[in-house]
Design an enzyme around this catalytic site. Structure first.
Site, short mmCIF file in Angstrom:
data_model
loop_
_atom_site.label_atom_id
_atom_site.label_comp_id
_atom_site.label_asym_id
_atom_site.label_seq_id
_atom_site.Cartn_x
_atom_site.Cartn_y
_atom_site.Cartn_z
N HIS A 24 0.87 -1.20 0.00
CA HIS A 24 0.00 0.00 0.00
C HIS A 24 0.89 1.23 0.00
CE1 HIS A 24 -3.87 2.11 1.32
NE2 HIS A 24 -2.96 3.07 1.15
N HIS A 26 1.62 5.37 -1.63
CA HIS A 26 1.29 6.56 -2.42
C HIS A 26 2.59 7.14 -2.98
CE1 HIS A 26 -2.87 6.73 -0.92
NE2 HIS A 26 -2.34 6.18 0.16
N LEU A 27 2.67 7.20 -4.29
CA LEU A 27 3.88 7.74 -4.93
C LEU A 27 3.67 9.14 -5.48
CD1 LEU A 27 5.26 4.63 -6.86
CD2 LEU A 27 6.30 5.76 -4.90
N ASN A 52 -4.96 7.52 -6.05
CA ASN A 52 -5.64 8.78 -5.69
C ASN A 52 -4.78 9.99 -6.03
OD1 ASN A 52 -3.85 8.11 -3.59
ND2 ASN A 52 -5.00 9.28 -2.09
N HIS A 185 -4.73 -0.54 5.74
CA HIS A 185 -4.31 0.21 6.93
C HIS A 185 -5.28 0.07 8.10
CE1 HIS A 185 -6.98 3.00 4.89
NE2 HIS A 185 -6.06 3.42 4.06
N LEU A 230 -5.03 9.09 7.95
CA LEU A 230 -6.37 8.49 8.00
C LEU A 230 -6.31 7.05 7.54
CD1 LEU A 230 -8.45 11.50 6.65
CD2 LEU A 230 -8.47 10.59 8.99
N ASP A 258 1.32 2.66 3.55
CA ASP A 258 0.50 3.86 3.37
C ASP A 258 1.37 5.11 3.43
OD1 ASP A 258 -1.78 5.24 2.74
OD2 ASP A 258 -2.56 5.29 4.78
N HIS A 262 3.15 14.53 1.72
CA HIS A 262 2.54 15.85 1.47
C HIS A 262 3.62 16.86 1.76
CE1 HIS A 262 -1.73 14.60 1.32
NE2 HIS A 262 -1.36 13.68 2.20
N ALA A 274 -3.84 14.78 5.51
CA ALA A 274 -3.66 13.48 6.17
C ALA A 274 -2.59 12.68 5.45
CB ALA A 274 -4.97 12.70 6.15
O1 DOR Z 1 -3.44 9.46 5.69
C1 DOR Z 1 -3.75 9.14 4.55
N1 DOR Z 1 -3.17 9.71 3.49
N2 DOR Z 1 -4.69 8.23 4.38
C2 DOR Z 1 -5.17 7.95 3.17
O2 DOR Z 1 -6.04 7.13 3.10
C3 DOR Z 1 -4.69 8.65 1.98
C4 DOR Z 1 -3.37 9.19 2.19
C5 DOR Z 1 -2.97 10.19 1.13
O3 DOR Z 1 -3.16 9.92 -0.06
O4 DOR Z 1 -2.43 11.25 1.48
ZN ZN Z 2 -3.38 5.03 1.49
#
Ligand code: DOR
Ligand code: ZN
Length: 354
Positions: A24, A26-27, A52, A185, A230, A258, A262, A274
Site C-alpha cells: 500500500h 502513495h507515490l 488517488n 491500513h 487516516l 501507506d 505531502h 492526512a
Molecule cells: O493518511 C492518509 N493519506 N490516508 C489515506 O487514506 C490517503 C493518504 C494520502 O493519499 O495522502
Molecule cells: Zn493510502
C-alpha cells in the site's frame, strides 16, 4: 583493554531479510515522484501503487500512463516494480474490470468512500451502486482494496472504521464471499477481529505508524500534524491489537506502509493534510516495532511473504540487510519547492539498511 581490541570484539548486529514488498503505497506524480519512488525502490521490490492522484487513475490507460511515469522517475538500474491499481468510481464499468483482469500491470481496484481521505472526492457514496462491479471483480478474481471508513460527518472520527465494518463491509462480504478483499491500513481491534475471523479471501495491511504510535503521539503536548493520517491513530488498546496481529504469524496481516507524502507546508497548516511519510526508512520503522516485541523472527514473513502469497505472486528471492546502528532521521527530504517532513523527523532510528 586497548582500543583496537575493544573495536574488534564489537559484534556488528545485522538482519538479512528477503527483499520486502509494500502492499500500500502513495507515490504521487509530478515533481515529488522522483524523491519518493527512490526511497521505496531502495527497500522494496514491488509496491501496490494507490490511484488517488489529483486527477484519479480511473482507466487502464491512466494506469499505464502513470506506470510509465513511475518507471521513468526511478533511479537508473532499479528493478522496482510498481503494481498498478484503478480508482473505483460510480462510473467504473464491468468492461473496465474485464480490461484489468486481462492486463499484466494492473492488480486491483481501490475503493474510497467519497470524502474519506486525500483526493477521495471521486469515490463512492452509496456502495449499492457498485454491486454489479463487485460482482464482476469476484467473477474475474480482481482484488478490492478498501479504505474502510464511513464518511458521514456526524460519525465520530475514532469510530469510522468500526462502523464501516459493521454497516458496509459485512454486507459486502456476505454478498460476495469469493471476492478477494484487502482492508487497508487497519487501525482497530474490531478490524483485527473481523479479518482474523473472515475467510481466506480477506486480508489486511498494517502501517508502521499504527504499530509504533497511538493518538497520544498526535495530540499530547500540542498538535503534531506529521502523525496525522487516516484512518486516524487510535487509543493504545487498538495499537496493541495491531501489534499482536502483525507479530502473530497470521498470513492475513502483511506490510503496507501507506506512506503518503505531502509537502511540509500543507501538513503544518490550519487544515493539515492526512498522511505520514515513511518510505525513507519504512523497513527500519517496522523492524523497530517488531524488535520492541521481541519478534524479529516474525518480520520477514510479514514484510516479504504473506502479501505475495495473498496476491498469488511469487515471493522475492533477493535480500536486503539491516544493520543495528543509530542514526537521526532528517528534518526534511526532497527539493526546495517540495520539502517533505518524514515520520518521526529528528528522532533516532536504531536500524539502517546497508
Ligand atoms: O493518511 C492518509 N493519506 N490516508 C489515506 O487514506 C490517503 C493518504 C494520502 O493519499 O495522502
Ligand atoms: Zn493510502
Amino acid at each position: 583493554m586497548d582500543l583496537i581490541l575493544q573495536k574488534s570484539i564489537q559484534i556488528m548486529k545485522t538482519l538479512t531479510l528477503i527483499r520486502p514488498d509494500d502492499w500500500h503505497l502513495h507515490l504521487r506524480n509530478g515533481e515529488i515522484l522522483k524523491t519518493v519512488v527512490a526511497h521505496s525502490a531502495r527497500q522494496f521490490q514491488r509496491a501496490m501503487v494507490m490511484p488517488n492522484l489529483k486527477s484519479p487513475v480511473v482507466s487502464v490507460e491512466d494506469a499505464l500512463r502513470y506506470r510509465a511515469e513511475i518507471l521513468q522517475a526511478l533511479p537508473s538500474g532499479s528493478s522496482f516494480e510498481p503494481l498498478m491499481t484503478l480508482y473505483l468510481t460510480p462510473q467504473t464499468s464491468v468492461e473496465d474490470i474485464q480490461k484489468v483482469a486481462e492486463n499484466p500491470f494492473i492488480y486491483a481496484l481501490k475503493l474510497y468512500p467519497a470524502g474519506a481521505t486525500t483526493h477521495s472526492e471521486s469515490g463512492v457514496t452509496n456502495l449499492n451502486v457498485i454491486y454489479p462491479i463487485l460482482e464482476a471483480m469476484q467473477k474475474y478474481d480482481v482484488p478490492l482494496l478498501i479504505h474502510g471508513e464511513v464518511t458521514d460527518t456526524n460519525t465520530d472520527i475514532f469510530d469510522r472504521e468500526r462502523i464501516f465494518i459493521e454497516t458496509q463491509l459485512i454486507p459486502i462480504v456476505a454478498q460476495f464471499p469469493d471476492l478477494k478483499i484487502v482492508l487497508e491500513h487497519v487501525t482497530t481491534t474490531e478490524a483485527v477481529q473481523f479479518v482474523s475471523a473472515a475467510s481466506q479471501k480477506i486480508a489486511a495491511t498494517i502501517t508502521p505508524q499504527h504499530l509504533l504510535f497511538n493518538r497520544n503521539a498526535l495530540l499530547v503536548g500540542g498538535i503534531k500534524p506529521h502523525y496525522y493520517c487516516l484512518p486516524i491513530l487510535k487509543r493504545e488498546s487498538h495499537q496493541r491489537s495491531l501489534i499482536a496481529a502483525a507479530i502473530s504469524g497470521n498470513p492475513k496481516f502483511f506490510l503496507g506502509t501507506d506512506s503518503a507524502p505531502h509537502i511540509t507546508a500543507l501538513k503544518e497548516n490550519a487544515c493539515g493534510c492526512a498522511g505520514c511519510y515513511s518510505a525513507f526508512a519504512a523497513i527500519e520503522l517496522y523492524t523497530e516495532a517488531f524488535e520492541k516485541e521481541n519478534a524479529l523472527d516474525k518480520l520477514e514473513a510479514f514484510a516479504a511473504f504473506y502479501g505475495a502469497d495473498f496476491y498469488g505472486l511469487p515471493r522475492n528471492t533477493t535480500t536486503i540487510t539491516l544493520e543495528k546502528k543509530s542514526w537521526e532521521i532528517p528534518s526534511q527530504y526532497g527539493e526546495k519547492n517540495h520539502l517533505i517532513t518524514p515520520l518521526n523527523a529528528n528522532q533516532t532510528l536504531h536500524w539502517k539498511q546497508q
